[in-house]
Design a protein around this motif. Sequence first.
Motif, short mmCIF file in Angstrom:
data_model
loop_
_atom_site.label_atom_id
_atom_site.label_comp_id
_atom_site.label_asym_id
_atom_site.label_seq_id
_atom_site.Cartn_x
_atom_site.Cartn_y
_atom_site.Cartn_z
N GLU A 1 0.83 -1.21 0.00
CA GLU A 1 0.00 0.00 0.00
C GLU A 1 0.86 1.26 0.00
O GLU A 1 0.58 2.22 -0.71
N LEU A 2 1.91 1.24 0.79
CA LEU A 2 2.79 2.39 0.88
C LEU A 2 3.52 2.61 -0.43
O LEU A 2 3.62 3.75 -0.92
N ALA A 3 4.02 1.54 -1.03
CA ALA A 3 4.72 1.66 -2.31
C ALA A 3 3.79 2.21 -3.38
O ALA A 3 4.18 3.07 -4.18
N GLY A 4 2.56 1.71 -3.43
CA GLY A 4 1.61 2.20 -4.42
C GLY A 4 1.30 3.67 -4.26
O GLY A 4 1.23 4.43 -5.24
N ALA A 5 1.13 4.12 -3.01
CA ALA A 5 0.83 5.52 -2.75
C ALA A 5 1.99 6.43 -3.12
O ALA A 5 1.80 7.60 -3.47
N LEU A 6 3.20 5.90 -3.05
CA LEU A 6 4.39 6.69 -3.37
C LEU A 6 4.75 6.64 -4.85
O LEU A 6 5.71 7.29 -5.28
N GLY A 7 3.99 5.90 -5.62
CA GLY A 7 4.27 5.79 -7.05
C GLY A 7 5.35 4.80 -7.40
O GLY A 7 5.83 4.79 -8.54
N LEU A 8 5.73 3.95 -6.45
CA LEU A 8 6.71 2.91 -6.76
C LEU A 8 6.01 1.76 -7.49
O LEU A 8 4.85 1.46 -7.24
N ARG A 9 6.73 1.12 -8.38
CA ARG A 9 6.13 0.05 -9.19
C ARG A 9 5.98 -1.22 -8.39
O ARG A 9 6.94 -1.72 -7.79
N THR A 10 4.77 -1.76 -8.36
CA THR A 10 4.51 -3.01 -7.64
C THR A 10 4.03 -4.12 -8.56
O THR A 10 3.72 -5.21 -8.09
#
Length: 551
Positions: A212-221
């Motif tokens: 969730e944190l990665a997605g909110a920061l725009g990191l690719r998941t």
Amino acid sequence: MSKPAILTVDDDPMVSAAITRDLRERYGGDYRVLGVTSGAEGLAALDRLALRDQTTALIVTDQRMPVMAGIEFLEAARPQAQTAKQLLLTAYADTDAAIRAINDIGLDHYLLKPWDPPDERLYPVVDDLLEDWRRAHPTDTSGIRVVGHRWSERAHATKTFLARNHVPYRWIDIEEGEEGERLREAAGAGVEELPLVLIPDGATLSCPSSVELAGALGLRTRAEQPLYDVAIVGGGPAGLASAVYAASEGLSTVIVEREAPGGQAGQSASIENYLGFPRGLSGSDLTQRAVAQVIRFGAEMVVARDVVGLEARGPVRAVLLDGEGEIEARSVIVTTGVSYRRLGAADIDEFTGRGVYYGATASEAVQVAGDEVYLIGAANSAGQAALNLARHAAHVTLLVRGPDLAASMSQYLVDRINAAENITVRHRTEVIAGRGDGHLEALTLRDRDSGATQEVATSWLFVYIGADPHTDWLGDLVSRDDKGFVLTGPEMLRVTNGSWLGPRVPFALETSIPGVFAAGDVRLDSMKRVASAVGEGAMAVHFVHRYLATT
């Protein structure tokens, strides 16, 4: 906010004017560039900057100056500009003194004069130094705020994820001041929903998972392509090296990392024996440089996704992800590395993330300021951590099960630990229990020879013992030894009595499944050094090419 300063010091007025001019032309838009012609003037300039609350980012000084040599000036300037990067301008005859200064005063870099042309000799060096300084000093206006309790395991995990992914943030302890409680109430969150992650122009996250944190920061998941030439599982030095070499040689490449790039090496405060960096570099710095190369060559980086399985589907290998999703590739390189082994002492596990930490990022050291710290371990990672923590803690006690540090730690680290006034090494000592109310407050130590026990007060225990490989996800498909390390190459044939499934002799670094390779710490009998992991990661790509040419 005022611009950070770059200070130049050279007793030759013409040289002083030239270096100041060259730096001002390149960096004047973002930095205030000042030039002086003596060490005394330089110290006075630093005093003026300090009185105005202006930060000094870089000091560039000549070595051969009358009254006060460059190295002497840098040593005298340290109290006024503790975080400034240091660049020494030298003649060839002064290089021995400059190299000694790397150890004596922490000199960051030296540069032979003349520096013409600056585009080739000066600016690349200064670019690196200033980039390192900027990464270490993100502004409070970076935007992201984390609100939580100091001794929260979830808050610690959130801060670690942000730090290891090089995302600047501001920590707000809800128990200190009114800001944290005000933000919690404004978000409508209960105490059990902490930590909060507040993202400008984005969502307010409550106790977010890494995905969730990665997605909110725009990191690719998620991976973008249906099929890759090579999928690399693990983003430590071996995995990053594989990605750089594979992508640069035209292979469609994806790298999957369950936490953040860098692996254990990415948490190191200083890697001092890596070729080409006489001053050493932090694990974070090495990781950022490697990730920039990975992206530059076009490899995809997928973070915060755990890999839970591997399947062979004819000529395709499928990497299965936690939750949902998979990545298909014609070949796979396993670089999942190892993690520190759990202590297993009574009443210790309940304090994990609340005073007991398995490894630590270099940036976490500031949290122990003025405290008594205990650390378990006897390898290089433990030695570097002890030295880094000692920069902030009142005292660090290094607990070692064996009788001698030199048996498992590089001599340069042993020498520095022995010379540190606020580090004590206790040999033949182990932790057998912990105690505390909500967080660690005390440890029980036992002398392994006499059996005598002692309770010591501390809120900090860092553990750097053993290494367990991340290979459970491979199941029975890939041959491993009884400790879980991956077997590769011809040795795999000898150990596993012919479990190789291919029609040919396996390539070096190839596992029991054709087209699946292993590199770095995860592999049996690997060297457990950053340089060797990088070398194996690059070598694995060579064998991927050979494998793909035969399929």
